[in-house]
Design a protein around this motif. Structure first.
Motif, mmCIF file in Angstrom:
data_model
loop_
_atom_site.group_PDB
_atom_site.id
_atom_site.type_symbol
_atom_site.label_atom_id
_atom_site.label_comp_id
_atom_site.label_asym_id
_atom_site.label_seq_id
_atom_site.Cartn_x
_atom_site.Cartn_y
_atom_site.Cartn_z
ATOM 1 N N ASP A 7 26.460 18.458 7.329
ATOM 2 C CA ASP A 7 27.700 19.021 7.849
ATOM 3 C C ASP A 7 27.447 20.506 8.093
ATOM 4 O OD1 ASP A 7 30.345 19.411 8.583
ATOM 5 O OD2 ASP A 7 31.046 19.608 6.525
ATOM 6 N N ILE A 8 27.502 20.903 9.342
ATOM 7 C CA ILE A 8 27.312 22.311 9.668
ATOM 8 C C ILE A 8 28.610 23.041 9.325
ATOM 9 C CG2 ILE A 8 26.810 24.002 11.470
ATOM 10 C CD1 ILE A 8 25.200 21.797 12.904
ATOM 11 N N ILE A 9 28.572 23.824 8.257
ATOM 12 C CA ILE A 9 29.743 24.537 7.765
ATOM 13 C C ILE A 9 30.032 25.758 8.626
ATOM 14 C CG2 ILE A 9 30.748 25.733 5.762
ATOM 15 C CD1 ILE A 9 30.181 22.688 5.330
ATOM 16 N N GLU A 10 28.951 26.478 8.990
ATOM 17 C CA GLU A 10 29.105 27.692 9.806
ATOM 18 C C GLU A 10 27.864 27.886 10.668
ATOM 19 O OE1 GLU A 10 29.641 32.531 9.265
ATOM 20 O OE2 GLU A 10 29.715 31.245 7.501
ATOM 21 N N ILE A 29 24.623 24.925 6.065
ATOM 22 C CA ILE A 29 24.707 23.468 6.160
ATOM 23 C C ILE A 29 24.792 22.835 4.780
ATOM 24 C CG2 ILE A 29 23.509 21.366 6.905
ATOM 25 C CD1 ILE A 29 22.300 22.880 9.177
ATOM 26 N N SER A 30 25.639 21.811 4.673
ATOM 27 C CA SER A 30 25.691 20.969 3.486
ATOM 28 C C SER A 30 24.881 19.719 3.795
ATOM 29 C CB SER A 30 27.143 20.588 3.164
ATOM 30 O OG SER A 30 27.167 19.617 2.149
ATOM 31 N N TRP A 31 23.846 19.475 3.005
ATOM 32 C CA TRP A 31 22.987 18.303 3.176
ATOM 33 C C TRP A 31 23.392 17.239 2.165
ATOM 34 C CZ3 TRP A 31 19.950 18.070 7.323
ATOM 35 C CH2 TRP A 31 19.596 19.266 7.947
ATOM 36 N N ASN A 32 23.702 16.046 2.639
ATOM 37 C CA ASN A 32 24.058 14.907 1.785
ATOM 38 C C ASN A 32 25.158 15.261 0.787
ATOM 39 O OD1 ASN A 32 22.187 13.131 3.005
ATOM 40 N ND2 ASN A 32 20.548 14.085 1.835
ATOM 41 N N GLY A 33 26.121 16.065 1.209
ATOM 42 C CA GLY A 33 27.267 16.399 0.383
ATOM 43 C C GLY A 33 27.019 17.468 -0.668
ATOM 44 N N MET A 50 17.022 17.211 15.263
ATOM 45 C CA MET A 50 16.589 18.479 14.692
ATOM 46 C C MET A 50 15.090 18.454 14.466
ATOM 47 S SD MET A 50 17.921 17.910 10.796
ATOM 48 C CE MET A 50 19.262 16.837 11.196
ATOM 49 N N GLY A 51 14.509 19.653 14.420
ATOM 50 C CA GLY A 51 13.108 19.798 14.069
ATOM 51 C C GLY A 51 12.979 20.151 12.594
ATOM 52 N N LYS A 52 11.753 20.368 12.185
ATOM 53 C CA LYS A 52 11.524 20.788 10.801
ATOM 54 C C LYS A 52 12.053 22.196 10.606
ATOM 55 C CE LYS A 52 7.484 17.949 10.013
ATOM 56 N NZ LYS A 52 6.057 17.918 9.678
ATOM 57 N N GLY A 53 12.465 22.480 9.385
ATOM 58 C CA GLY A 53 13.016 23.791 9.115
ATOM 59 C C GLY A 53 12.921 24.128 7.647
ATOM 60 N N ILE A 54 13.630 25.183 7.273
ATOM 61 C CA ILE A 54 13.673 25.592 5.870
ATOM 62 C C ILE A 54 15.125 25.788 5.464
ATOM 63 C CG2 ILE A 54 11.410 26.720 5.941
ATOM 64 C CD1 ILE A 54 12.952 29.404 5.913
ATOM 65 N N THR A 55 15.390 25.552 4.185
ATOM 66 C CA THR A 55 16.707 25.825 3.631
ATOM 67 C C THR A 55 16.544 26.832 2.505
ATOM 68 O OG1 THR A 55 16.562 23.976 2.089
ATOM 69 C CG2 THR A 55 17.640 23.552 4.196
ATOM 70 N N LEU A 56 17.511 27.716 2.399
ATOM 71 C CA LEU A 56 17.483 28.770 1.390
ATOM 72 C C LEU A 56 18.838 28.859 0.708
ATOM 73 C CD1 LEU A 56 15.899 31.514 3.678
ATOM 74 C CD2 LEU A 56 14.690 30.207 1.935
ATOM 75 N N ASN A 57 18.824 29.015 -0.620
ATOM 76 C CA ASN A 57 20.092 29.267 -1.291
ATOM 77 C C ASN A 57 20.459 30.741 -1.084
ATOM 78 O OD1 ASN A 57 18.775 30.844 -3.293
ATOM 79 N ND2 ASN A 57 18.474 29.053 -4.594
ATOM 80 N N LYS A 58 21.601 31.140 -1.600
ATOM 81 C CA LYS A 58 22.093 32.503 -1.368
ATOM 82 C C LYS A 58 21.106 33.558 -1.862
ATOM 83 C CE LYS A 58 26.110 35.424 -2.277
ATOM 84 N NZ LYS A 58 27.431 35.493 -2.929
#
Length: 73
Positions: A7-10, A29-33, A50-58
């Motif tokens: 879910d794209i939050i912003e 983004i929220s991944w799997n809730g 989508m392609g490969k990417g990275i996720t980062l916390n705050k």
């Protein structure tokens, strides 16, 4: 492979776009809730692929921002 729900939050911003219309985007983004994270990856124009990417916390996103500022890009 199990379905990945997101879910794209912003939509924070677009870094670039290629000739096929895919865009490198920074989104929250929220991944799997799960709790939303900063996400950097390539997206098809309709956000269905989508392609490969990275996720980062705050904290990780803040550390990355500090590193980039220090490098004076």
């Amino acid at each position: 492979m199990a379905d990945i729900k997101y879910d794209i939050i912003e939509e924070i911003g677009i870094l670039s776009e290629n000739a096929r219309g895919w865009r490198k985007e920074l989104n929250l983004i929220s991944w799997n809730g799960a709790a939303a994270k900063y996400d950097l990856r390539d997206w098809a124009p309709d956000h269905e692929k989508m392609g490969k990417g990275i996720t980062l916390n705050k904290e990780e996103a803040g550390a990355l921002a500090k590193l980039l500022v220090q490098r004076e890009l």
